[in-house]
Design a protein around this motif. Sequence first.
Motif, PDB file in Angstrom:
ATOM      1  N   THR A  37      52.811  49.681  47.165  1.00 53.09           N
ATOM      2  CA  THR A  37      52.055  48.612  47.812  1.00 53.09           C
ATOM      3  C   THR A  37      50.607  48.682  47.350  1.00 53.09           C
ATOM      4  O   THR A  37      49.986  49.752  47.415  1.00 53.09           O
ATOM      5  CB  THR A  37      52.120  48.738  49.336  1.00 53.09           C
ATOM      6  OG1 THR A  37      53.483  48.666  49.766  1.00 53.09           O
ATOM      7  CG2 THR A  37      51.311  47.627  49.997  1.00 53.09           C
ATOM      8  N   ALA A  38      50.076  47.575  46.876  1.00 57.20           N
ATOM      9  CA  ALA A  38      48.714  47.524  46.350  1.00 57.20           C
ATOM     10  C   ALA A  38      47.819  46.732  47.296  1.00 57.20           C
ATOM     11  O   ALA A  38      48.290  45.893  48.071  1.00 57.20           O
ATOM     12  CB  ALA A  38      48.698  46.907  44.956  1.00 57.20           C
ATOM     13  N   ILE A  39      46.540  47.008  47.254  1.00 60.44           N
ATOM     14  CA  ILE A  39      45.533  46.300  48.048  1.00 60.44           C
ATOM     15  C   ILE A  39      44.687  45.477  47.089  1.00 60.44           C
ATOM     16  O   ILE A  39      44.025  46.029  46.203  1.00 60.44           O
ATOM     17  CB  ILE A  39      44.650  47.278  48.835  1.00 60.44           C
ATOM     18  CG1 ILE A  39      45.522  48.159  49.752  1.00 60.44           C
ATOM     19  CG2 ILE A  39      43.599  46.527  49.637  1.00 60.44           C
ATOM     20  CD1 ILE A  39      44.743  49.255  50.444  1.00 60.44           C
ATOM     21  N   THR A  83      39.272  40.384  40.341  1.00 62.12           N
ATOM     22  CA  THR A  83      40.029  40.883  41.482  1.00 62.12           C
ATOM     23  C   THR A  83      40.105  42.399  41.392  1.00 62.12           C
ATOM     24  O   THR A  83      40.440  42.943  40.333  1.00 62.12           O
ATOM     25  CB  THR A  83      41.448  40.303  41.505  1.00 62.12           C
ATOM     26  OG1 THR A  83      41.383  38.887  41.585  1.00 62.12           O
ATOM     27  CG2 THR A  83      42.226  40.838  42.696  1.00 62.12           C
ATOM     28  N   ARG A  84      39.766  43.059  42.455  1.00 60.68           N
ATOM     29  CA  ARG A  84      39.845  44.526  42.531  1.00 60.68           C
ATOM     30  C   ARG A  84      41.196  44.884  43.130  1.00 60.68           C
ATOM     31  O   ARG A  84      41.515  44.479  44.244  1.00 60.68           O
ATOM     32  CB  ARG A  84      38.709  45.078  43.381  1.00 60.68           C
ATOM     33  CG  ARG A  84      38.769  46.591  43.622  1.00 60.68           C
ATOM     34  CD  ARG A  84      37.720  46.987  44.633  1.00 60.68           C
ATOM     35  NE  ARG A  84      37.876  48.363  45.086  1.00 60.68           N
ATOM     36  CZ  ARG A  84      37.121  49.384  44.662  1.00 60.68           C
ATOM     37  NH1 ARG A  84      36.148  49.164  43.788  1.00 60.68           N
ATOM     38  NH2 ARG A  84      37.314  50.606  45.127  1.00 60.68           N
ATOM     39  N   LEU A  85      41.979  45.623  42.404  1.00 67.06           N
ATOM     40  CA  LEU A  85      43.312  46.007  42.854  1.00 67.06           C
ATOM     41  C   LEU A  85      43.360  47.521  43.024  1.00 67.06           C
ATOM     42  O   LEU A  85      43.069  48.274  42.085  1.00 67.06           O
ATOM     43  CB  LEU A  85      44.371  45.564  41.832  1.00 67.06           C
ATOM     44  CG  LEU A  85      45.826  45.626  42.304  1.00 67.06           C
ATOM     45  CD1 LEU A  85      46.069  44.553  43.363  1.00 67.06           C
ATOM     46  CD2 LEU A  85      46.781  45.424  41.144  1.00 67.06           C
ATOM     47  N   GLU A  86      43.705  47.957  44.220  1.00 70.53           N
ATOM     48  CA  GLU A  86      43.783  49.386  44.530  1.00 70.53           C
ATOM     49  C   GLU A  86      45.227  49.779  44.805  1.00 70.53           C
ATOM     50  O   GLU A  86      45.938  49.093  45.541  1.00 70.53           O
ATOM     51  CB  GLU A  86      42.920  49.712  45.745  1.00 70.53           C
ATOM     52  CG  GLU A  86      41.461  49.301  45.608  1.00 70.53           C
ATOM     53  CD  GLU A  86      40.713  49.443  46.913  1.00 70.53           C
ATOM     54  OE1 GLU A  86      41.279  50.052  47.850  1.00 70.53           O
ATOM     55  OE2 GLU A  86      39.576  48.938  47.006  1.00 70.53           O
ATOM     56  N   ALA A  92      46.668  59.592  39.429  1.00 73.85           N
ATOM     57  CA  ALA A  92      46.595  60.394  38.206  1.00 73.85           C
ATOM     58  C   ALA A  92      47.617  59.862  37.208  1.00 73.85           C
ATOM     59  O   ALA A  92      48.522  59.096  37.553  1.00 73.85           O
ATOM     60  CB  ALA A  92      46.863  61.874  38.504  1.00 73.85           C
ATOM     61  N   GLY A  93      47.450  60.288  35.957  1.00 69.54           N
ATOM     62  CA  GLY A  93      48.439  59.982  34.937  1.00 69.54           C
ATOM     63  C   GLY A  93      48.006  58.985  33.891  1.00 69.54           C
ATOM     64  O   GLY A  93      48.686  58.814  32.882  1.00 69.54           O
ATOM     65  N   GLU A 123      41.494  55.186  47.746  1.00 68.67           N
ATOM     66  CA  GLU A 123      41.476  54.150  46.725  1.00 68.67           C
ATOM     67  C   GLU A 123      42.541  54.371  45.660  1.00 68.67           C
ATOM     68  O   GLU A 123      43.206  53.441  45.238  1.00 68.67           O
ATOM     69  CB  GLU A 123      40.085  54.103  46.083  1.00 68.67           C
ATOM     70  CG  GLU A 123      39.009  53.642  47.045  1.00 68.67           C
ATOM     71  CD  GLU A 123      37.656  53.591  46.378  1.00 68.67           C
ATOM     72  OE1 GLU A 123      37.445  54.328  45.395  1.00 68.67           O
ATOM     73  OE2 GLU A 123      36.814  52.802  46.822  1.00 68.67           O
ATOM     74  N   GLY A 124      42.714  55.601  45.222  1.00 66.94           N
ATOM     75  CA  GLY A 124      43.706  55.857  44.199  1.00 66.94           C
ATOM     76  C   GLY A 124      43.355  55.182  42.892  1.00 66.94           C
ATOM     77  O   GLY A 124      42.209  55.188  42.441  1.00 66.94           O
ATOM     78  N   MET A 125      44.338  54.538  42.299  1.00 68.85           N
ATOM     79  CA  MET A 125      44.133  53.840  41.030  1.00 68.85           C
ATOM     80  C   MET A 125      43.466  52.495  41.300  1.00 68.85           C
ATOM     81  O   MET A 125      43.930  51.726  42.136  1.00 68.85           O
ATOM     82  CB  MET A 125      45.473  53.633  40.331  1.00 68.85           C
ATOM     83  CG  MET A 125      45.382  53.026  38.951  1.00 68.85           C
ATOM     84  SD  MET A 125      47.024  52.873  38.207  1.00 68.85           S
ATOM     85  CE  MET A 125      46.566  52.363  36.543  1.00 68.85           C
ATOM     86  N   ILE A 126      42.371  52.205  40.590  1.00 69.13           N
ATOM     87  CA  ILE A 126      41.618  50.974  40.785  1.00 69.13           C
ATOM     88  C   ILE A 126      41.642  50.185  39.492  1.00 69.13           C
ATOM     89  O   ILE A 126      41.316  50.708  38.418  1.00 69.13           O
ATOM     90  CB  ILE A 126      40.166  51.265  41.207  1.00 69.13           C
ATOM     91  CG1 ILE A 126      40.144  52.069  42.512  1.00 69.13           C
ATOM     92  CG2 ILE A 126      39.377  49.971  41.358  1.00 69.13           C
ATOM     93  CD1 ILE A 126      38.762  52.468  42.946  1.00 69.13           C
ATOM     94  N   LEU A 127      42.034  48.936  39.592  1.00 67.83           N
ATOM     95  CA  LEU A 127      42.056  48.035  38.446  1.00 67.83           C
ATOM     96  C   LEU A 127      41.150  46.854  38.732  1.00 67.83           C
ATOM     97  O   LEU A 127      41.233  46.247  39.790  1.00 67.83           O
ATOM     98  CB  LEU A 127      43.481  47.545  38.158  1.00 67.83           C
ATOM     99  CG  LEU A 127      44.541  48.612  37.866  1.00 67.83           C
ATOM    100  CD1 LEU A 127      45.915  47.959  37.759  1.00 67.83           C
ATOM    101  CD2 LEU A 127      44.212  49.369  36.602  1.00 67.83           C
ATOM    102  N   MET A 128      40.283  46.548  37.775  1.00 61.64           N
ATOM    103  CA  MET A 128      39.438  45.360  37.872  1.00 61.64           C
ATOM    104  C   MET A 128      40.046  44.306  36.951  1.00 61.64           C
ATOM    105  O   MET A 128      40.036  44.437  35.724  1.00 61.64           O
ATOM    106  CB  MET A 128      38.003  45.685  37.462  1.00 61.64           C
ATOM    107  CG  MET A 128      37.386  46.832  38.259  1.00 61.64           C
ATOM    108  SD  MET A 128      37.304  46.512  40.047  1.00 61.64           S
ATOM    109  CE  MET A 128      36.030  45.263  40.087  1.00 61.64           C
TER     110      MET A 128
END
Length: 417
Positions: A346-348, A358-361, A367-368, A392-397
Motif C-alpha cells: 500500500t502506497a501513500i 506527486t510524492r509517492l511513499e 532498502a534494495g 516514509e520508506g521508499m519515496i518516489l517523486m
Amino acid sequence: MSSYPASSTATASNATSSVAGATAGGAAPAAGGAGQGPPGVDQETLIYHICILVLGLIALLFLLRIPRIVARLTRRAAWSQGHFLRNVAFNGSPRIVHLTHDKSPANGMSSDDSHTYYQHATHIQRTDEKGGQMVMNYPSHVSTCPSFLREFSSELSTRIFPGYSLSQVICGLVYTGCWVYPTLYKSNPFSEPERMGWVAIGQLPFVFAFAAKNNVLGPFLGLGYEKLNFMHRIVGMIMVVAVNVHGMGYIYKWLINEVFSEKIAQPSYYWGLIGLISCDILYFFSTEFWRKKAYNVFLGSHISGFSLLLAAAWMHKEADAPFVWAAIALYSFDSLMRWIKTRVHTAIARPLPELGMTRLEIPQINAGWRAGQHVRLRVLSSGMGFASDGPEGMILMIKKSAGGRISFSTFLAAEAT
C-alpha cells in the motif's frame, strides 16, 4: 522450352528448370517453396554464423566492461542492490551526522581574503553522533573508457537524431552491417527472397533480448534495459524489412505464375502470411503516435502480435524452431525475474500541484534500490483511501515527462472525484 517433358525439366540445372517451369505455366522452385538457394551456400549455417558474430561483438563489449564490473561487485551490497526491493529492520536510534568546518586558515589566507566556496569545502569533516570523525568507504572508481579516448567520450553522447546519440548510431550501423553481408552474399534479395526469411528469423532472439526489462545482456554490459531499448527498435526495424521482402517476394512470384491460391492453401505458407501480417501490425502500432496517444493499444498489440508471430514462425518452417525457442527462453526468464522482483504494498500518494509532481511513499520498502534506478509502478486498486503519517520508506517523486501520456497527479485527481 515449353515442349520439354516433365522428367527432362526435373533433371536440368537450377536455371533451366526455373525457366522451363515458368514457361510451362508451373511455378519455379523458388516461388513454390523454400528453394535451394545459391549453389554452395548453406543459408541456415550462414545465419547461425552471423548470430555467433553478433554475440562475439557483445562479448567484446563485456570484456571492456570487466574492470567496472569487478570494482562494483567487490562490495557485498552491490550483489543485491537494484534487484530486490525489501524491508530492513534498522537497529538502534537513527544515525545523526554532523558537519564541521576546519577553523584553520586555508593556504595561509584568512576567511576575509578567500572568496571561494571551494577553499572552505575542502575542510569539511563528517562526524558521527559522538563527534568522532567518520571513515568513509567509497566504492572503487573505474573510468568508463581509456584515458586516450576521454576527449571523444563527450562527443559520443551527442544527439545527432531524435532519440539517438552518436554512440547509439555507431552501434546500430555495426549491427546492421553484420546483417547486410548475409543479405547480399551470393544472393539477390528481390529475386531470391528465401535468404531474407533467414535474416528475419535471425533477428527474433535479439529483438526479445534487447526489449526485456530483465534482459540477460544488461548485467554483463553494466547497462539498464532503458539504455538498450534503442537496439530493440533497430533490430525490430531490420526484422520488419526482412519479413516484408521475404513474404512479398514469394507473393509476387505466385501472382505472376497464377498459383497464389494453390500455394497459400498449404499450411506452411499461410502460417508464413500470418507471420507477415503480425510483424506489420507490430510495426504499425509501435509508431510514436500509438506509444504516446494510446499506450494500451501499443502494449496490447505487442503482446498479441509477438505471441502470434512466434506461433507462425514455428509452424512456417521446422528449421525456425531453435530461434523461436531462444526467444521463448529469453521472455520466460524476463517474466520469472519480474515475478520474483515484484512487491505488492500500500502506497501513500501526495499530490504536489505547485511542482507538477506527486510524492509517492511506500513505507514497507526501505532498502534494495540504487541511485538512478528505474522503478516500474502499477496501480492495482480501483479506489483511494486515507492514511495517517508514518514511516516514509521508499519515496518516489513522480513527474510527467515531456510527451508523456498522463501525469500521476491527474490520475489521482480523477480518482478523488
